[in-house]
Design a protein around this motif. Structure first.
Motif: not given
Lengths: 356, 129
Positions: B25, B27, B80, B105-107
């Protein structure tokens, strides 16, 4: 290449973000433009407006020349007073909006917008040719500093013996400020009390530093064009190139009162303006949401039909929501912001009025 | 000169990406240089949590007194979490662009290979300013 003002080195040393504006390299902001805006509303701000034009019209026929060239009644202006007025084309379109200061019976100073002053000077010269008057564009030799905000009288009072309490809104008198000869005018473009100081370009830096020093304990901060734009927008004051254009008349802009049909003699634009029926009107919009309407965005009615266009828009620090002025032909419901119809409240102008 | 922290990765569109090292994950925010260029940020629109994004998509916007800029996804994956605090107080983008002013935030699905190092980003901004 944009021209620097006489205060260019001062702006650089303050770390200003500079921007090209009407051929000039101007300070856009020094730090946070919202903080500069709030300082002018609550304390004071110092502006460099040296891009503005100063055109003198002098001679026994000066008043008659201006009464012919402009839509206002300048012959009726007492020496020491100033008036907001406009120059129009024969078809009624606005060439520029102006403040004219009558310095003496036969001496006027016309303050024109940076984007228009060359055209205004040329038109004044042409329109004055049958009058005993001399038109002299002195813009290059002048700097203009503005101190705006509720604390501006006490700041300026430290630097001049001039009778500031006697200097009412829209008056101007010659005086000395911090040892510098100035035309001290109680005018501005912020919706606050304040002064505009017309000085020789060579004196600009000295006056700036004196004002900053005198204002240090009164909350005076340097303020850029970004704050100036949001201040004037909140105050409902039109900007040439946005609300005012050659395709717009004073009546369109809700400023028909500046056209003095009651003054003697003909003036450029009289016939067209007196025959005019205006269809559009200038309104104030307050956004219900937080997205910001900008110049050129479409305004739509409740059915989603385009009924006009935003002329100026910005987040309003005083109101806490984005605001706009727009020309419309019926009742606005929303502004089209990048494809999304964002709802508005329609309000009377100005958005902000200072407490007297 | 705006700060450009060593440990972050950057895009040409002035986003920063943190947390690539753990590979799960990351940011995302906008850089101090971008925040300073925009002026006071007054509105931030972010993608919805749960949305799937692709690198290069315009996924939101940052609006200031004078202008509006798209936020481009520096990486692909699933959103996420979004920073509701910065939506409520957009001035955090100016006051703390690498901290409280983070955006979402990205998975991630795989590691992107076209991000810039801090030195490459410094060269880019030096050329622009």
């Amino acid at each position: 290449m944009s021209r620097p003002t006489p205060l260019h080195e001062v702006h650089k040393s303050l770390g200003a973000t500079l921007t090209d504006f009407a051929g000039w390299l101007m300070p856009l902001r020094y730090g946070s433009e919202s903080a500069e805006h709030t300082a002018v509303r609550t304390a004071a701000g110092l502006f460099d407006l040296s891009h503005m034009g100063e055109i003198y019209v002098t001679g026994p026929g000066a008043a008659d020349a201006l009464d012919h060239a402009l839509v206002g009644n300048l012959g009726g202006l007492e020496p020491g007073r100033a008036r907001y007025t406009m120059m129009c084309d024969a078809d009624g379109g606005i060439v520029d909006d102006l403040i004219v200061y009558r310095l003496a019976a036969d001496e006027f100073m016309v303050c024109a917008n940076a984007s228009n002053y060359l055209k205004v000077a040329a038109e004044l010269t042409d329109r004055a040719k049958n009058h005993d008057a001399v038109v002299d564009d002195r813009s290059d030799s002048y700097a203009l500093l503005a101190v705006q905000g509720p604390n501006s009288p006490e700041i300026l009072a430290q630097l001049t013996d001039a009778d500031l309490p006697g200097l009412k809104y829209y008056t101007g008198l010659p005086g000395t400020v911090a040892g510098v000869e100035a035309l001290i005018a109680r005018t501005g473009y912020t919706g606050e009390d304040g002064f505009e100081l017309f000085v020789q370009a060579d004196d600009a830096v000295k006056l700036w530093h004196a004002l900053m020093e005198a204002g240090a304990s009164h909350g005076l901060v340097p303020a850029g064009l970004s704050a100036r734009d949001t201040l004037r927008l909140e105050a409902g004051m039109p900007l040439y190139g946005n609300e005012l254009t050659s395709a717009t008349t004073p009546m369109d802009a809700g400023l028909g009162r500046v056209v003095r049909f009651d003054k003697p003699g003909d003036f450029v634009g009289r016939a067209a303006l007196s025959a005019l029926e205006t269809e559009k009107r200038l309104v104030g919009l307050v956004m219900k949401g937080r997205r910001v309407p900008r110049h050129g965005f479409a305004v739509v009615d409740a059915e989603g039909t385009v009924i006009g266009e935003v002329t100026s828009g910005a987040p309003s620090p005083s109101i806490g929501r984005p605001i706009a002025m727009a020309y419309v032909t019926s009742t606005p419901a929303a502004v089209d912001i990048r494809g999304s119809h964002e709802p508005v409240d329609v309000v009377d102008l100005p958005f902000y009025r200072r407490k007297k | 000169m705006s700060s450009i922290p060593d440990e972050l990765s950057y895009t040409k569109e002035h986003e920063w990406v943190a947390g690539l090292d753990d590979g799960l994950t990351v940011t995302v925010g906008i850089t101090a240089y971008a925040a300073e260029s925009l002026g006071d940020v007054v509105y931030v629109q972010l993608p919805e949590a749960g949305a799937t994004i692709e690198a290069g998509d315009a996924v939101g916007e940052v609006e200031s007194t004078k202008s509006v800029s798209d936020i481009y996804a520096p990486v692909g994956g699933e959103i996420v979490e979004i920073n509701q605090t910065v939506v409520d107080d957009p001035s955090l983008v100016n006051s703390d662009p690498y901290g409280e002013g983070w955006l979402f935030r990205v998975r991630i699905e795989g590691t992107p290979d076209d991000l810039l190092t801090n030195e490459e980003y410094a060269t880019l901004t030096a050329a622009e300013s």
